[in-house]
Design an enzyme around this catalytic site. Structure first.
Site, PDB file in Angstrom:
ATOM      1  N   ASP A  16       0.874  -1.178   0.000  1.00  0.00           N
ATOM      2  CA  ASP A  16       0.000   0.000   0.000  1.00  0.00           C
ATOM      3  C   ASP A  16       0.911   1.226   0.000  1.00  0.00           C
ATOM      4  O   ASP A  16       1.712   1.416   0.922  1.00  0.00           O
ATOM      5  CB  ASP A  16      -0.855  -0.053   1.268  1.00  0.00           C
ATOM      6  CG  ASP A  16      -1.826   1.102   1.372  1.00  0.00           C
ATOM      7  OD1 ASP A  16      -1.651   2.117   0.659  1.00  0.00           O
ATOM      8  OD2 ASP A  16      -2.761   1.002   2.174  1.00  0.00           O
ATOM      9  N   ASP A  40      -5.613   7.613  -5.416  1.00  0.00           N
ATOM     10  CA  ASP A  40      -5.911   9.021  -5.088  1.00  0.00           C
ATOM     11  C   ASP A  40      -6.760   9.079  -3.811  1.00  0.00           C
ATOM     12  O   ASP A  40      -6.424   9.804  -2.849  1.00  0.00           O
ATOM     13  CB  ASP A  40      -6.670   9.636  -6.288  1.00  0.00           C
ATOM     14  CG  ASP A  40      -6.695  11.153  -6.275  1.00  0.00           C
ATOM     15  OD1 ASP A  40      -6.090  11.757  -5.375  1.00  0.00           O
ATOM     16  OD2 ASP A  40      -7.335  11.727  -7.183  1.00  0.00           O
ATOM     17  N   SER A 126      -2.173   5.230 -14.098  1.00  0.00           N
ATOM     18  CA  SER A 126      -3.115   5.017 -15.230  1.00  0.00           C
ATOM     19  C   SER A 126      -3.624   3.586 -15.406  1.00  0.00           C
ATOM     20  O   SER A 126      -4.442   3.346 -16.290  1.00  0.00           O
ATOM     21  CB  SER A 126      -2.509   5.458 -16.582  1.00  0.00           C
ATOM     22  OG  SER A 126      -2.602   6.846 -16.748  1.00  0.00           O
ATOM     23  N   THR A 127      -3.139   2.629 -14.604  1.00  0.00           N
ATOM     24  CA  THR A 127      -3.516   1.229 -14.878  1.00  0.00           C
ATOM     25  C   THR A 127      -4.748   0.755 -14.097  1.00  0.00           C
ATOM     26  O   THR A 127      -5.066  -0.428 -14.117  1.00  0.00           O
ATOM     27  CB  THR A 127      -2.337   0.271 -14.611  1.00  0.00           C
ATOM     28  OG1 THR A 127      -2.009   0.291 -13.220  1.00  0.00           O
ATOM     29  CG2 THR A 127      -1.127   0.652 -15.435  1.00  0.00           C
TER      30      THR A 127
HETATM   31  N1  AR6 Z   1      -1.303   1.668  -3.003  1.00  0.00           N
HETATM   32  C1  AR6 Z   1      -0.729   1.357  -4.194  1.00  0.00           C
HETATM   33  N2  AR6 Z   1      -1.424   1.195  -5.328  1.00  0.00           N
HETATM   34  C2  AR6 Z   1      -2.770   1.365  -5.260  1.00  0.00           C
HETATM   35  C3  AR6 Z   1      -3.447   1.720  -4.078  1.00  0.00           C
HETATM   36  C4  AR6 Z   1      -2.647   1.867  -2.911  1.00  0.00           C
HETATM   37  N3  AR6 Z   1      -3.194   2.193  -1.732  1.00  0.00           N
HETATM   38  N4  AR6 Z   1      -4.777   1.817  -4.351  1.00  0.00           N
HETATM   39  C5  AR6 Z   1      -4.918   1.530  -5.664  1.00  0.00           C
HETATM   40  N5  AR6 Z   1      -3.727   1.244  -6.218  1.00  0.00           N
HETATM   41  P1  AR6 Z   1      -6.022   4.226 -10.035  1.00  0.00           P
HETATM   42  P2  AR6 Z   1      -5.494   5.722 -12.526  1.00  0.00           P
HETATM   43  C6  AR6 Z   1      -3.381   0.885  -7.605  1.00  0.00           C
HETATM   44  O1  AR6 Z   1      -7.377   3.875 -10.517  1.00  0.00           O
HETATM   45  O2  AR6 Z   1      -5.733   4.504 -13.356  1.00  0.00           O
HETATM   46  C7  AR6 Z   1      -8.815   8.260  -9.447  1.00  0.00           C
HETATM   47  O3  AR6 Z   1     -10.177   8.339  -9.189  1.00  0.00           O
HETATM   48  C8  AR6 Z   1      -4.469   0.305  -8.473  1.00  0.00           C
HETATM   49  O4  AR6 Z   1      -4.651  -1.079  -8.175  1.00  0.00           O
HETATM   50  O5  AR6 Z   1      -5.858   4.652  -8.621  1.00  0.00           O
HETATM   51  O6  AR6 Z   1      -4.305   6.575 -12.845  1.00  0.00           O
HETATM   52  C9  AR6 Z   1      -8.190   9.604  -9.789  1.00  0.00           C
HETATM   53  O7  AR6 Z   1      -8.839  10.661  -9.128  1.00  0.00           O
HETATM   54  C10 AR6 Z   1      -3.890   0.519  -9.853  1.00  0.00           C
HETATM   55  O8  AR6 Z   1      -2.980  -0.531 -10.173  1.00  0.00           O
HETATM   56  O9  AR6 Z   1      -5.352   5.397 -10.947  1.00  0.00           O
HETATM   57  C11 AR6 Z   1      -8.404   9.665 -11.269  1.00  0.00           C
HETATM   58  O10 AR6 Z   1      -9.697  10.147 -11.593  1.00  0.00           O
HETATM   59  C12 AR6 Z   1      -3.077   1.805  -9.708  1.00  0.00           C
HETATM   60  O11 AR6 Z   1      -3.008   2.052  -8.297  1.00  0.00           O
HETATM   61  C13 AR6 Z   1      -8.254   8.235 -11.718  1.00  0.00           C
HETATM   62  O12 AR6 Z   1      -8.614   7.446 -10.603  1.00  0.00           O
HETATM   63  C14 AR6 Z   1      -3.686   3.013 -10.385  1.00  0.00           C
HETATM   64  O13 AR6 Z   1      -5.091   2.955 -10.313  1.00  0.00           O
HETATM   65  C15 AR6 Z   1      -6.841   7.899 -12.090  1.00  0.00           C
HETATM   66  O14 AR6 Z   1      -6.798   6.591 -12.607  1.00  0.00           O
END
Ligand code: AR6
Length: 181
Positions: A16, A40, A126-127
Site C-alpha cells: 500500500d 488518489d 493510469s492502470t
Molecule cells: N497503493 C498502491 N497502489 C494502489 C493503491 C494503494 N493504496 N490503491 C490503488 N492502487 P487508479 P489511474 C493501484 O485507478 O488509473 C482516481 O479516481 C491500483 O490497483 O488509482 O491513474 C483519480 O482521481 C492501480 O494498479 O489510478 C483519477 O480520476 C493503480 O493504483 C483516476 O482514478 C492506479 O489505479 C486515475 O486513474
C-alpha cells in the site's frame, strides 16, 4: 525485488503506497486535482485534509494539472512529507498516451529533485480507472525512471504494486528490460 542503478536503489514491492516512508509519494490524480477513488482516494484518506487545502490553492492559481504534468503538496498525516500529484492519460491505445505516461514519471522525478527529495514511491499510474494495460505501462514506467535517474540521481525509488499480479508483471518486465546505458 531490488535493483541497483548507478547510485540509486530501486525497489519493486507489493503493498500500500500510503504506508511507505519515502520522503515523497506519487499520486495518480485527475486533471481537476479533485480527489477520487483508487490510489488518489487512499492517499487523501490517509494524509487528511491538508493535502486538499494545498490542492485548492494550486487550482486557484493555475487551474488543474494537464496529463503528463505534476504538482507537489504536503503529505499531511502520511509518513511521506510530500505528495507529488501527477495525471496519467486515459488509455485509448494511441501513441501519444505512452508519451504522456512517460512524462508523468519523468516530471515527478524532476519535481522531486527540485525539492531536494531523495526517495520517492510510485504507484502504477493510469492502470486502474484509466485502464492502461499494466503489461504496456510497466516498461514505459521503468524505462523512463531509469533514464531520468541519469539526470536526477535520487537515492531510492520504490514501485509499489497493489496486487500480486501487478507485482509479477513488474518483476518480469524489470528482468527482461534492456536498460539504457
Ligand atoms: N497503493 C498502491 N497502489 C494502489 C493503491 C494503494 N493504496 N490503491 C490503488 N492502487 P487508479 P489511474 C493501484 O485507478 O488509473 C482516481 O479516481 C491500483 O490497483 O488509482 O491513474 C483519480 O482521481 C492501480 O494498479 O489510478 C483519477 O480520476 C493503480 O493504483 C483516476 O482514478 C492506479 O489505479 C486515475 O486513474
Amino acid at each position: 525485488m531490488e535493483v541497483k542503478w548507478n547510485d540509486t536503489v530501486i525497489k519493486i514491492l507489493r503493498g500500500d503506497i500510503t504506508e511507505q516512508d519515502t520522503e515523497a509519494l506519487v499520486n495518480a490524480a485527475n486533471s481537476r486535482l479533485a480527489g477520487g477513488g483508487g490510489v488518489d482516494g487512499a492517499i487523501h484518506a490517509a494524509g487528511g485534509p491538508a493535502i486538499m487545502r494545498e490542492l485548492d490553492s494550486i487550482r486557484a492559481r493555475q487551474g488543474g494539472c494537464p496529463a503528463g504534468q505534476a504538482v507537489i503538496t504536503t503529505g499531511g498525516r502520511l509518513k511521506a512529507k510530500h505528495v507529488i500529484h501527477t495525471v496519467g492519460p486515459v488509455y485509448h491505445g494511441r501513441d501519444a498516451e505512452a508519451e504522456l505516461l512517460a512524462a508523468c514519471y519523468g516530471n515527478s522525478i524532476k519535481l522531486a529533485a527540485g525539492h531536494n527529495i531523495h526517495s520517492l514511491s510510485f504507484p502504477s499510474i493510469s492502470t486502474g480507472v484509466y485502464r492502461y494495460p499494466i503489461r504496456l505501462a510497466a516498461p514505459v514506467a521503468l524505462r523512463t525512471v531509469f533514464s531520468q535517474l541519469q539526470i536526477y540521481p535520487l537515492q531510492e525509488i520504490r514501485f509499489v504494486l497493489f496486487s500480486d499480479a501487478d507485482y509479477e508483471v513488474y518483476r518480469k518486465v524489470v528482468t527482461e528490460l534492456k536498460l539504457p546505458e
